[in-house]
Scaffold this active site. Structure first.
Site, PDB file in Angstrom:
ATOM      1  N   GLY A   1     113.281 -17.239  73.660  1.00  0.00           N
ATOM      2  CA  GLY A   1     113.280 -16.561  74.948  1.00  0.00           C
ATOM      3  C   GLY A   1     114.609 -15.865  75.162  1.00  0.00           C
TER       4      GLY A   1
ATOM      5  N   GLY B   1     107.975 -25.533  71.740  1.00  0.00           N
ATOM      6  CA  GLY B   1     107.352 -24.740  70.681  1.00  0.00           C
ATOM      7  C   GLY B   1     106.605 -25.538  69.647  1.00  0.00           C
TER       8      GLY B   1
ATOM      9  N   TYR C   1     125.232 -35.108  86.660  1.00  0.00           N
ATOM     10  CA  TYR C   1     125.555 -34.077  85.668  1.00  0.00           C
ATOM     11  C   TYR C   1     127.034 -34.218  85.312  1.00  0.00           C
ATOM     12  CZ  TYR C   1     125.223 -29.312  83.647  1.00  0.00           C
ATOM     13  OH  TYR C   1     125.204 -28.217  82.825  1.00  0.00           O
TER      14      TYR C   1
END
Length: 565
Positions: free
Chosen positions: A134, A266, A473
């Site tokens: 992408g 994928g 995070y």
């Protein structure tokens, strides 16, 4: 928008600098022994790279050209290098040094679902490998072909498939091609008064299909949901044909095929289209800055907001180390800025809830909706913040955060130029686990720095609040010892953090997928039967291991000797 740098993040003419940030140089020298004023090291010149010739026979090239047109089949060296990897720290360190790994042999750019179908059939008939591409922003090793792959590797770049095909105004859903980049998606939706509301750090350079393939989360997931909640239906070209699910609000027809595609990287096929939730562009949108006295009270406030009737679009709070870093990146202040800062400091010193100002935590909370809704939300959140000893700084800090929120990845290139390694690890856990998880991760990272004999820095913010917990995070940086391999030292730190996640009952990744970077911990996260289930799924759908082999759970005992029809 063109491809990103082959050696770093973003566009060639965009860089991060410390020149207009007077406190940053001293901060880096003090915390990670980086000299900001030393000459910056640069990656190898592209012309000096050893780019091997592609392994593409004439028959396969002819078939690919028949599928998409000769103009959209490329064996250009730069094209192949750009498509070889994502943007993980490991990817960039190796690329910058000239270690290119297993390059794709050819890059193809389909424009329609029919062309993707032709590519997949061609690849399988030739027993080649197809890797969907992408925007190339992945940081988990999801885009690189296995080092020992001997078959022809085809990178399938989907960015020509970039259209919003249909918007169902009544149902508030849109059919969108998978290759559209974030800014272009918002442009097309915004022209008709809609937004998807999904804004990951990589927004400027990542695609809808990439978000779905990696189970992405955005900065406004508190309001709009992550991509798994936004995605109602998918179309995927698989070895067995076109997988199509329906855009219904709910279904009980067995295990969710849509969920199988989410996060599949994928392995099950190439996503060509998705039907996603869209929302009307809000009448009003504002992000406010807040300060909390310390991390425990900041965490408690975020939990209280999640438990309340408040519905903010963003709930983010930095710990003290990240807050100090944020202050160090401020641009040269004006006389008015200095006066305001001095006034705030005096106010905080007199305010009973603030003790050591070095423990302060900076927060950003966003609100969207009608004027009345935003006002009510601000009032409700304001009471919660005040009850936990915090105070509102107003809209100016939030506006600055909103303007710069996609620029953070450029800092990693800046540090690499100066010999330092920086990366992120993110997780999610229940609210009750977050305090001890945070403490143990910080301790594990500092122990790793100590064992390596380096001065390192680790900081954290909470984001993406949920009913049961939130995302933590972590960002860490250090300058590796020249006496040992830099990536080996990086693995020690990264591995200590990731292992602490799973040891504490947290997930190994909240929104950066598995790829190859996180695969070694997957069994501890989802159990051995879970790994076996995924492996059976991938091998059942793709028995020839033609679709992005080696990601998430590897390829089991190797490629099957034969492929079923």
């Amino acid at each position: 928008m063109g491809a990103m740098k082959w050696w770093g993040w973003g566009e060639e003419d965009v860089t991060f600098t410390h020149d207009d940030k007077p406190d940053l140089g001293p901060f880096l020298a003090r915390e990670i022994e980086v000299d900001a004023d030393a000459p910056a090291a640069r990656p190898m010149r592209f012309g000096d790279l050893d780019v091997p010739e592609p392994a593409l026979d004439a028959d396969l090239r002819t078939a690919l050209e028949a599928a998409v047109g000769a103009a959209h089949v490329s064996t250009d060296p730069l094209d192949r290098v750009v498509h070889a990897r994502g943007k993980s720290l490991r990817d960039l360190v190796r690329h910058r040094s000239g270690d290119l790994g297993r390059l794709p042999d050819v890059v193809v750019r389909p424009a329609t679902e029919a062309e993707v179908e032709a590519i997949v059939h061609t690849v399988i008939d030739a027993d080649a490998v197809a890797i969907p591409f992408g925007g190339g922003t992945n940081i988990s090793g999801s885009l690189e072909a296995p080092a020992g792959e001997e078959r022809t590797v085809v990178s399938v770049d989907l960015r020509r498939m970039d259209r919003v095909l249909e918007i169902d105004d009544g149902s508030r859903i849109a059919r969108v091609q998978a290759g559209v980049l974030g800014p272009e998606l918002e442009r097309q939706l915004g022209a008709r008064g809609w937004t998807i509301g999904h804004f990951p750090d990589s927004f400027s350079h990542s695609t809808l299909g990439g978000w779905i393939a990696t189970r992405s989360s955005g900065m406004q997931s508190d309001k709009y949901g992550d991509v798994a909640e936004l995605t109602r239906a998918v179309r995927v070209i698989t070895p067995a044909g076109t997988l199509a699910t329906r855009p219904v609000p709910h279904t009980s027809t067995g295990p969710s095929v849509r969920e199988m595609v989410l996060g599949s990287e994928g392995r099950l096929g190439i996503i060509t289209e998705a039907t996603v939730h869209v929302h009307r562009v809000p009448e009003r949108r504002t992000i406010l800055g807040y300060l909390f006295p310390d991390w425990p009270r900041a965490l408690a406030a975020m939990r209280a907001i999640a438990e309340s009737d408040a519905a903010p679009s963003v709930t983010r709070v930095s710990d003290a180390p990240e807050t100090r870093f944020s202050f160090a990146t401020k641009k040269t202040p004006t006389a008015l800025d200095r006066a305001k800062s001095k006034g705030l400091q005096l106010f905080l010193e007199r305010k009973g809830s603030f003790g050591d100002l070095g423990d302060m935590c900076l927060s950003f909370i966003g609100f969207e909706g009608t004027k009345d809704h935003v006002a009510a939300q601000r009032k409700l959140v304001g009471r919660i913040v005040s009850a936990h000893g915090g105070l509102c700084l107003g809209s100016s800090p939030g506006e600055l955060y909103d303007q710069k929120k996609f620029d953070t990845p450029y800092i990693r290139d800046y540090l690499l130029d100066r010999g330092a390694l920086a990366d992120v690890s993110e997780t999610s856990a229940p609210w009750s686990v977050l305090p001890v998880l945070y403490d143990r991760v910080m301790a594990a990272a500092h122990d790793a720095f100590s064992d390596l004999g380096v001065r390192g820095y680790i900081m954290c913010h909470l984001s993406h609040s949920y009913h049961a917990g939130a995302c933590l995070y972590f960002t860490f940086a250090f300058k590796p010892s020249p006496a040992a391999d830099g990536l080996e030292q990086y693995d020690r730190v990264k591995g200590a953090i990731q292992q602490t996640f799973v040891d504490c009952g947290a997930t190994l990744s909240h929104h950066h997928a598995v790829g190859t970077e996180h695969a070694q911990w997957l069994e501890e996260d989802i159990s051995a039967p879970g790994v076996a289930m995924l492996r059976a799924l991938f091998e059942g759908v793709d028995p020839g291991a033609n679709l992005n082999p080696g990601k998430i759970v590897g390829t089991g005992e190797g490629r099957p000797a034969t492929r079923s029809a």
